[in-house]
Design an enzyme around this catalytic site. Structure first.
Site, PDB file in Angstrom:
ATOM      1  N   SER A 122       0.827  -1.202   0.000  1.00  0.00           N
ATOM      2  CA  SER A 122       0.000   0.000   0.000  1.00  0.00           C
ATOM      3  C   SER A 122       0.868   1.262   0.000  1.00  0.00           C
ATOM      4  O   SER A 122       0.365   2.374   0.076  1.00  0.00           O
ATOM      5  CB  SER A 122      -0.948  -0.011   1.198  1.00  0.00           C
ATOM      6  OG  SER A 122      -0.237  -0.342   2.365  1.00  0.00           O
ATOM      7  N   GLY A 123       2.168   1.085  -0.104  1.00  0.00           N
ATOM      8  CA  GLY A 123       3.075   2.243  -0.094  1.00  0.00           C
ATOM      9  C   GLY A 123       3.152   2.950  -1.442  1.00  0.00           C
ATOM     10  O   GLY A 123       2.584   2.493  -2.432  1.00  0.00           O
ATOM     11  N   ALA A 151       5.016   1.061  -4.484  1.00  0.00           N
ATOM     12  CA  ALA A 151       4.192  -0.011  -5.031  1.00  0.00           C
ATOM     13  C   ALA A 151       3.075   0.556  -5.907  1.00  0.00           C
ATOM     14  O   ALA A 151       2.849   0.101  -7.029  1.00  0.00           O
ATOM     15  CB  ALA A 151       3.606  -0.844  -3.897  1.00  0.00           C
ATOM     16  N   LYS A 191      17.322   1.069  -3.774  1.00  0.00           N
ATOM     17  CA  LYS A 191      18.020   1.984  -2.887  1.00  0.00           C
ATOM     18  C   LYS A 191      17.039   2.720  -1.963  1.00  0.00           C
ATOM     19  O   LYS A 191      15.871   2.771  -2.270  1.00  0.00           O
ATOM     20  CB  LYS A 191      18.820   2.974  -3.727  1.00  0.00           C
ATOM     21  CG  LYS A 191      17.932   4.041  -4.384  1.00  0.00           C
ATOM     22  CD  LYS A 191      18.762   5.221  -4.768  1.00  0.00           C
ATOM     23  CE  LYS A 191      18.030   6.248  -5.497  1.00  0.00           C
ATOM     24  NZ  LYS A 191      16.874   6.898  -5.138  1.00  0.00           N
ATOM     25  N   LEU A 194      19.047   1.933 -15.049  1.00  0.00           N
ATOM     26  CA  LEU A 194      19.539   0.879 -15.932  1.00  0.00           C
ATOM     27  C   LEU A 194      18.427   0.283 -16.788  1.00  0.00           C
ATOM     28  O   LEU A 194      18.687  -0.468 -17.715  1.00  0.00           O
ATOM     29  CB  LEU A 194      20.214  -0.214 -15.108  1.00  0.00           C
ATOM     30  CG  LEU A 194      21.519   0.214 -14.436  1.00  0.00           C
ATOM     31  CD1 LEU A 194      22.060  -0.915 -13.577  1.00  0.00           C
ATOM     32  CD2 LEU A 194      22.549   0.626 -15.469  1.00  0.00           C
ATOM     33  N   GLY A 195      17.189   0.631 -16.469  1.00  0.00           N
ATOM     34  CA  GLY A 195      16.074   0.127 -17.262  1.00  0.00           C
ATOM     35  C   GLY A 195      15.630   1.123 -18.323  1.00  0.00           C
ATOM     36  O   GLY A 195      14.731   0.840 -19.106  1.00  0.00           O
ATOM     37  N   HIS A 254      22.340   6.443  -9.759  1.00  0.00           N
ATOM     38  CA  HIS A 254      21.899   6.587 -11.157  1.00  0.00           C
ATOM     39  C   HIS A 254      23.009   7.118 -12.081  1.00  0.00           C
ATOM     40  O   HIS A 254      23.313   6.537 -13.110  1.00  0.00           O
ATOM     41  CB  HIS A 254      20.691   7.522 -11.258  1.00  0.00           C
ATOM     42  CG  HIS A 254      19.516   7.092 -10.431  1.00  0.00           C
ATOM     43  ND1 HIS A 254      19.238   5.789 -10.158  1.00  0.00           N
ATOM     44  CD2 HIS A 254      18.533   7.809  -9.812  1.00  0.00           C
ATOM     45  CE1 HIS A 254      18.144   5.706  -9.413  1.00  0.00           C
ATOM     46  NE2 HIS A 254      17.697   6.932  -9.180  1.00  0.00           N
ATOM     47  N   TYR A 267      21.925  13.008 -30.509  1.00  0.00           N
ATOM     48  CA  TYR A 267      22.274  13.959 -31.561  1.00  0.00           C
ATOM     49  C   TYR A 267      23.726  14.370 -31.466  1.00  0.00           C
ATOM     50  O   TYR A 267      24.351  14.241 -30.420  1.00  0.00           O
ATOM     51  CB  TYR A 267      21.338  15.169 -31.582  1.00  0.00           C
ATOM     52  CG  TYR A 267      21.318  16.025 -30.332  1.00  0.00           C
ATOM     53  CD1 TYR A 267      20.469  15.725 -29.279  1.00  0.00           C
ATOM     54  CD2 TYR A 267      22.117  17.165 -30.237  1.00  0.00           C
ATOM     55  CE1 TYR A 267      20.425  16.524 -28.152  1.00  0.00           C
ATOM     56  CE2 TYR A 267      22.076  17.975 -29.111  1.00  0.00           C
ATOM     57  CZ  TYR A 267      21.224  17.643 -28.070  1.00  0.00           C
ATOM     58  OH  TYR A 267      21.191  18.430 -26.957  1.00  0.00           O
TER      59      TYR A 267
HETATM   60  C1  BG6 Z   1      14.646   8.470  -7.729  1.00  0.00           C
HETATM   61  C2  BG6 Z   1      14.978   9.567  -6.776  1.00  0.00           C
HETATM   62  O1  BG6 Z   1      15.540   7.398  -7.565  1.00  0.00           O
HETATM   63  O2  BG6 Z   1      14.749   8.950  -9.055  1.00  0.00           O
HETATM   64  C3  BG6 Z   1      14.072  10.755  -6.989  1.00  0.00           C
HETATM   65  O3  BG6 Z   1      14.848   9.097  -5.445  1.00  0.00           O
HETATM   66  C4  BG6 Z   1      14.057  11.181  -8.433  1.00  0.00           C
HETATM   67  O4  BG6 Z   1      14.472  11.844  -6.174  1.00  0.00           O
HETATM   68  C5  BG6 Z   1      13.837   9.995  -9.346  1.00  0.00           C
HETATM   69  O5  BG6 Z   1      13.016  12.122  -8.603  1.00  0.00           O
HETATM   70  C6  BG6 Z   1      14.040  10.377 -10.800  1.00  0.00           C
HETATM   71  O6  BG6 Z   1      13.652   9.318 -11.636  1.00  0.00           O
HETATM   72  P1  BG6 Z   1      13.199   9.619 -13.133  1.00  0.00           P
HETATM   73  O7  BG6 Z   1      13.017   8.261 -13.725  1.00  0.00           O
HETATM   74  O8  BG6 Z   1      11.952  10.429 -13.056  1.00  0.00           O
HETATM   75  O9  BG6 Z   1      14.315  10.391 -13.762  1.00  0.00           O
END
Ligand code: BG6
Length: 475
Positions: free
Chosen positions: A14-15, A18, A154, A186-187, A246, A374
């Site tokens: 329920s978070g 999810a 994470k 990575l996706g 990321h 580009y």
């Molecule tokens: C999450 C971060 O991992 O990535 C967020 O916790 C951030 O703070 C989000 O907004 C950004 O993801 P995306 O896919 O919208 O670039």
């Protein structure tokens, strides 16, 4: 491709994660036929005592097209059952196991497998007890075969020591091939294309090194602040939220050597080598910022030094990259929303057009929004995805990653030694920031961030090309 009974268990059903990411991704996989209703069952698990129907109602509004109550939506929702229980006591997990087994046994007559994917949409503090409960009470049934896999996301700790502690706690219960650490970058479509782009194109092979490349920028910008997430964010800051995971993952794919093959372990071996070659970060190659108004959030302490912006220069000490700065930059509440990789080439030797200020060659991979690749040549070369691939829907990062987990492909997940090496790079800097030794400079919301970051960029040798602005195509 494996067939047979597959149970996907979303813990923390329920978070926020999810509702916003996991269930919509599962729904899209279902719609595309990747989850067959005669094989798949989805279980939501959380502490609140609600009925199956109540959980479905909570999820419905987050599914694409969910409000219209189409047949797809209701068929999908029917696959979901709810079990409530705590995260650290046997009863709930025993009930969960019973519910999963019930489904497995009823399908068992078909081919008798027991594939169980546990998606932990939970705060990391409960990963260890939850993993223990799964291990003790809810593993796949040995006599039916199949597997048990755990998906976690994470923050994996706050620094090297806490991350290692978490890794060993989970590592005592599950083997590395069972653990899928998600980094959703990575996706993303263009992140997934990076290796093909680099290693399948003769064009790039001879150019991708210190002889030709002046600097690389990996940039993440958001045009909104930490609204509603201040409490979480203030504990972490932009380096732990975006850069250490990321952007660093993207850096690995940009900088790594060609892997022996496309096997996940071969790829991850090369990524680890890049991380291990990064030299310690120097304080004068870091600019931190905090947007004005950040501390107005009641959940953020008035004296917070937490950066909402950071620009950090990394140097990779190896034959290919010696002397090439990699600038990782991320910020909240900036002027625009985008993520991109910008590879800037060196000046043309003996340039006879210098006086015309053509600017440098730059190769840009735009991860989002409006995916594109580009090149700034002396003219323009532009592959904009929504123009070239009209009508093709690019799957969400989470969809791809969940499907990879079902297939057992760990290529796009973070291995334990990778995570450790990533923390090794940033931990000393993070400790200095946490101790208040490096201050966050104020910047105006909807700006480019602190002006000092542009000075740092210039110091790293980035040359701004004026008069060329890439415009996303409108269709
Ligand atoms: C999450 C971060 O991992 O990535 C967020 O916790 C951030 O703070 C989000 O907004 C950004 O993801 P995306 O896919 O919208 O670039």
């Amino acid at each position: 491709i494996e067939t047979g009974c597959l149970s996907i268990i979303v813990l923390g059903a329920s978070g926020d994660l999810a509702k916003k990411k996991t269930f919509p991704a599962l729904f899209n996989l279902y719609r595309q036929g990747f989850l067959q209703s005669n094989e798949v069952h989805i279980f939501g698990y959380a502490r609140t005592n609600i009925s199956d129907e109540e959980l479905r109602d909570r999820i419905r509004g987050y599914l694409p097209g969910g409000k219209e109550r189409t047949e797809d939506v209701s068929n999908f929702l029917q696959l979901i059952k709810y079990v409530s229980g705590s995260y650290d006591a046997p009863e709930g997990f025993q009930a969960l196991d019973k519910a999963i087994s019930g489904h497995e046994l009823s399908k068992n007559s078909m081919d008798g497998t027991s594939r169980r994917l546990f998606y932990l949409a939970l705060p990391p503090s409960v990963y260890p007890p939850v993993c223990k409960m799964i291990k003790n009470y809810a593993m796949n049934k040995y006599d039916l075969g199949g597997w048990t896999r755990i998906v976690v996301e994470k923050p994996f700790g706050k620094d090297l020591a806490s991350a290692e502690q978490l890794s060993s706690q989970i590592g005592e219960l599950f083997e590395e091939p069972q653990i899928y650490r998600i980094d959703h970058y990575l996706g993303k479509e263009l992140v997934q294309n990076l290796l093909v782009l680099r290693f399948a194109n003769r064009f790039f092979l001879p150019l991708w090194n210190r002889d030709n490349i002046a600097n690389v920028q990996i940039v993440f910008r958001e045009d909104f602040g930490t609204e509603g997430r201040g409490g979480y964010f203030d504990q972490y800051g932009i380096i732990r939220d975006i850069i250490q995971n990321h952007l660093l993952q993207v850096l690995c794919l940009v900088a790594m050597e060609k892997p022996v093959s496309m096997k996940p372990e071969h790829i991850r071996d090369e990524k680890v080598k890049v991380l291990q070659s990064v030299v310690p970060i120097k304080d004068d190659e870091v600019v931190l910022g905090q947007y004005e108004g950040y501390k107005d959030d009641p959940t953020v302490p008035d004296n917070s030094n937490t950066p909402t912006f950071a620009s950090v220069i990394l140097h990779i000490h190896n034959e290919r990259w010696e002397g090439v700065p990699f600038i990782l930059k991320a910020g909240k509440a900036l002027i625009s929303r985008k993520a991109e990789i910008r590879v800037q080439f060196k000046d043309v030797p003996g340039d006879i057009f210098k006086c015309q200020k053509q600017g440098r060659n730059e190769f840009v991979i735009r991860l989002q929004p409006s995916e594109a690749i580009y090149m700034k040549l002396t003219s323009e070369l532009d592959l904009s995805y929504n123009q070239r691939y009209q009508g093709v829907v690019i799957p969400e990062a989470y969809e791809r990653l969940i499907l990879d987990t079902i297939k057992g492909d760990q290529q796009h997940f973070v291995r334990r030694d990778e995570l450790k090496a990533a923390w090794e790079i940033f931990t000393p800097l993070l400790h200095r920031i946490d101790d208040g030794e490096i201050k966050s400079l104020p910047y105006k919301p909807r700006s480019r961030g602190p002006a000092e970051a542009d000075v740092l960029l210039e110091k790293a040798g980035y040359v701004q090309t004026h008069g060329y602005i890439w415009i996303p195509p409108t269709l």
